[in-house]
Design an enzyme around this catalytic site. Structure first.
Site, PDB file in Angstrom:
ATOM      1  N   CYS A 195      -8.416 -16.172  -8.948  1.00  0.00           N
ATOM      2  CA  CYS A 195      -7.482 -15.430  -8.348  1.00  0.00           C
ATOM      3  C   CYS A 195      -7.964 -14.922  -6.941  1.00  0.00           C
ATOM      4  CB  CYS A 195      -7.167 -14.164  -9.459  1.00  0.00           C
ATOM      5  SG  CYS A 195      -8.781 -13.048  -9.455  1.00  0.00           S
ATOM      6  N   ASN A 212     -11.455 -12.239  -7.860  1.00  0.00           N
ATOM      7  CA  ASN A 212     -12.236 -12.567  -8.840  1.00  0.00           C
ATOM      8  C   ASN A 212     -12.992 -11.465  -9.542  1.00  0.00           C
ATOM      9  OD1 ASN A 212     -15.264 -14.489  -9.522  1.00  0.00           O
ATOM     10  ND2 ASN A 212     -13.416 -14.466 -10.748  1.00  0.00           N
ATOM     11  N   CYS A 229     -10.501  -9.046 -11.621  1.00  0.00           N
ATOM     12  CA  CYS A 229      -9.325  -8.823 -12.482  1.00  0.00           C
ATOM     13  C   CYS A 229      -8.966  -9.634 -13.232  1.00  0.00           C
ATOM     14  CB  CYS A 229      -8.403  -8.144 -11.853  1.00  0.00           C
ATOM     15  SG  CYS A 229      -8.817  -6.364 -11.116  1.00  0.00           S
ATOM     16  N   ARG A 230      -8.002 -10.605 -12.866  1.00  0.00           N
ATOM     17  CA  ARG A 230      -7.404 -11.655 -13.566  1.00  0.00           C
ATOM     18  C   ARG A 230      -8.352 -12.890 -13.986  1.00  0.00           C
ATOM     19  NH1 ARG A 230      -2.644 -12.464  -9.470  1.00  0.00           N
ATOM     20  NH2 ARG A 230      -4.200 -11.894  -7.932  1.00  0.00           N
ATOM     21  N   SER A 231      -8.845 -13.364 -13.060  1.00  0.00           N
ATOM     22  CA  SER A 231      -9.416 -14.847 -13.255  1.00  0.00           C
ATOM     23  C   SER A 231     -10.646 -14.590 -14.164  1.00  0.00           C
ATOM     24  CB  SER A 231     -10.084 -15.371 -12.060  1.00  0.00           C
ATOM     25  OG  SER A 231     -10.664 -14.721 -11.224  1.00  0.00           O
ATOM     26  N   ASP A 233      -0.982  -9.361 -10.389  1.00  0.00           N
ATOM     27  CA  ASP A 233      -2.209  -8.477  -9.963  1.00  0.00           C
ATOM     28  C   ASP A 233      -2.099  -7.031 -10.202  1.00  0.00           C
ATOM     29  OD1 ASP A 233      -4.639  -7.626  -8.719  1.00  0.00           O
ATOM     30  OD2 ASP A 233      -4.508  -8.569  -6.783  1.00  0.00           O
TER      31      ASP A 233
END
Length: 159
Positions: A9, A12, A14-16, A127
């Site tokens: 993301c 690096n 939150c999402r990934s 996001d």
């Protein structure tokens, strides 16, 4: 030989790292942890060396996931050679990864997380950084759904 998966993301945090934790959970539930190497990175280095966002960690813990990774910037020289599958969280990150690709082999490793979704119909993983708590829950919902699809894809199973 291990199957190597990298989730990417922007920062690096939150999402990934959540995708990494969710996918590790799916692989573990299927007793295949020894067969996979799973990591995450960001297309930017804004948060390099930092732990995951505390709000994301709190929402993940409620579902039984621990976000233990430390943020790092995507390294095209290492990551394209090392990983079999590189999974972007959204179109912007996909574009950034395509621009870093050195050749068609690199490009062939790139996938969008939502391409593996089984039931969700999101175009990308949004996001959650500037949103409220529902954004973090939505991210986890999408990652759980698409993570199952990715697992099936990696094991040549129908979705």
């Amino acid at each position: 030989m291990k199957k190597r998966v990298l989730f990417v993301c922007l920062g690096n945090i939150c999402r990934s790292p959540s995708a990494e934790a969710v996918f590790k959970g799916i692989v573990s539930q299927n007793h295949q942890s020894a067969l996979f190497e799973i990591d995450s990175a960001g297309t930017s280095g804004y948060h390099a060396g930092e732990p995951s966002d505390s709000r994301m960690q709190q929402h993940a813990i409620k579902r039984g996931y621990r976000l233990t990774s430390i943020s790092r910037k995507f390294d095209p020289l290492y990551d394209f050679d090392h990983f079999d599958v590189i999974v972007a969280m959204d179109q912007d990150n996909m574009l950034n990864l395509r621009q870093m690709a050195r050749n068609e082999k690199d490009v062939s490793k790139l996938h969008l997380m939502t391409d593996f979704a089984i039931s969700a119909t999101y175009g990308e993983v949004p996001d959650p950084y500037y949103g409220g708590s529902q954004g973090f829950e939505t991210v986890l919902d999408i990652l759980e759904d698409a993570g199952q699809g990715l697992y099936k894809h990696m094991n040549n199973q129908p979705r």
